[in-house]
Scaffold this motif. Sequence first.
Motif, short mmCIF file in Angstrom:
data_model
loop_
_atom_site.label_atom_id
_atom_site.label_comp_id
_atom_site.label_asym_id
_atom_site.label_seq_id
_atom_site.Cartn_x
_atom_site.Cartn_y
_atom_site.Cartn_z
N UNK A 206 0.58 -1.10 0.15
CA UNK A 206 0.20 -0.34 0.18
C UNK A 206 0.77 1.21 0.19
N UNK A 207 1.61 1.13 0.89
CA UNK A 207 2.93 2.16 0.77
C UNK A 207 3.74 2.41 -0.55
N UNK A 208 3.74 1.67 -0.69
CA UNK A 208 4.43 1.79 -3.12
C UNK A 208 3.26 2.15 -3.76
N UNK A 209 2.18 1.64 -3.56
CA UNK A 209 1.03 2.43 -4.51
C UNK A 209 1.30 4.24 -4.65
N UNK A 210 0.98 4.78 -2.67
CA UNK A 210 0.76 5.56 -2.83
C UNK A 210 2.29 6.25 -2.80
N UNK A 211 3.23 6.38 -3.15
CA UNK A 211 4.42 6.46 -3.76
C UNK A 211 4.45 6.74 -5.03
N UNK A 212 3.63 5.75 -5.73
CA UNK A 212 3.82 6.10 -7.20
C UNK A 212 2.50 6.86 -7.66
N UNK A 213 1.98 6.78 -6.72
CA UNK A 213 0.77 8.18 -7.11
C UNK A 213 1.13 9.18 -6.97
N UNK A 214 1.84 9.43 -6.24
CA UNK A 214 2.65 10.85 -5.24
C UNK A 214 4.26 11.05 -6.37
N UNK A 215 4.80 10.27 -6.99
CA UNK A 215 5.85 10.28 -7.77
C UNK A 215 7.29 10.81 -6.61
N UNK A 216 7.05 9.70 -5.59
CA UNK A 216 7.93 9.45 -4.71
C UNK A 216 9.20 8.28 -5.08
N UNK A 217 10.45 9.50 -4.77
CA UNK A 217 11.05 8.24 -4.91
C UNK A 217 11.67 7.14 -4.04
N UNK A 218 11.07 5.79 -4.39
CA UNK A 218 11.94 4.94 -3.40
C UNK A 218 13.46 4.33 -3.68
N UNK A 219 14.16 4.51 -2.08
CA UNK A 219 15.07 3.72 -1.92
C UNK A 219 15.04 2.68 -0.92
N UNK A 220 15.47 2.00 -1.39
CA UNK A 220 15.21 0.50 -0.65
C UNK A 220 17.22 -0.28 0.09
#
Length: 465
Positions: A206-220
């Motif tokens: 669910x956080x991945x979906x939010x990150x995609x929707x709000x164009x966040x840059x996820x660093x694993x």
Amino acid sequence: MTVRSCEQDSQRIVMRTIRRMSASRYKTLVDAFAADIRTGRLVAGTRLPTHRGLAAREGIAVVTATRVYAELEAMGLVSREQGRGTFVRDIAVPAGQGIDQQAVATDAVDLNFNYPSLPGQADLLRQALREVATSGDLDSLLRYQPHRGRPQDRASIARHLKRRGITTDADRILITNGAQHGLAITVMAALNAGDVVAVDALTYPGFKVLAHAFHLDLEPIPATADGPDLDALEMLCSTRPVRAIYTMPTLHNPLGWVMSAADRARLIKIARQHGPLLIEDASYAYLVENPPPPLAATAPDMTVYVSGLSKSIATGLRVGFVVAPPSVVPSLERAIRATTWNTPALNTAIVCRWLDDGTVNHLEAQKRDDAMARQALAGQELAGLPLIGHPSSYFTWLPLPDDARADRLTATLARQHISVSTAEPFTTSVHTPQAIRLALGSTDLDSLRSTLRTVRRVAVEDAYA
């Protein structure tokens, strides 16, 4: 017109023609691969040529071959695995299942989502509705509510949080439509498009979906056996402008870890040194007895704490809450106003009654026992397989051998009327591990036992043979 300008025009025309031919060739290859995958001529699990191999075979540039595979991946037809290559996906089931799962057939057992329920919960709701209906407060529940929730309801949640180790006043609490809504308004209030957010390499979909929707840059951040690799996190914070760290320190989903007090202290130290906001997701924390203090208890000035009561009470009662530093509260309130205006007052009234009279404590204790029984059952029925999980968790993680295909196993189980999730919805890194997550809380124990036996048989035949 000069000779030189004529030559330049000719060159531009030639380059434009080449680009058109290249685009045409690229689209032709994409269409050909897509047709072969959809018709089954290329079967699931087939390893496709390397980028260089495809380029040499088709007489195209390597960059064009890369573009072909990227578009096929975007279409959900292939998956890339670092160090292994590009593989044809099994398209008989939705990509990865997880949060994008289609409706489960009525004759299927759902081991994908958790919606744990206990006997007697429906009777509790009936009684609560009667009490609300005769309380004399019914008319007020039909009106608009304060965006962050009524003061008396926020006070009930504050008393509940004290039992979780968080002492806070009601002014720092906002009531939301479940924990997912709490995460959404946190992203809306505290982050901007392009912001770097550190997340676990396997994290809540669910956080991945939010990150995609709000164009966040996820660093694993890679995982250790007990939590995130804090050395890797510290190095990331030293080299990139990390704006927030999203973490689940108490009962991580999907790996089930509970971070030690020492690791929590170090995580807070890293955040204080480099400045990112801590977003603490505690949705499953209620299942762990006596965990170390939440991050929000130790670092309330830099932590947004997000949780809810959907898992501990019932998934249909969408009531969550956020505890935030005072400086963030106004932005969170505006985000609630922009999304839902307020949480439905009837739901909140029922939930807060149960918080105050001890019903929630009783349900949480029952569900801890229930989760422990289900986790023990999974250990029995899947004995010998490398399960990863927490003894009181409603889910378990099953890594597969490197040469196995999780999507093929998922498709085989789907034909056995069993729905599970691969690692794909949880993965934030380039490499998607071959693994499945089994949610244990959505079926009765007898059905769960027989279903897990089928999972074991299919896993041994498909993956461990």
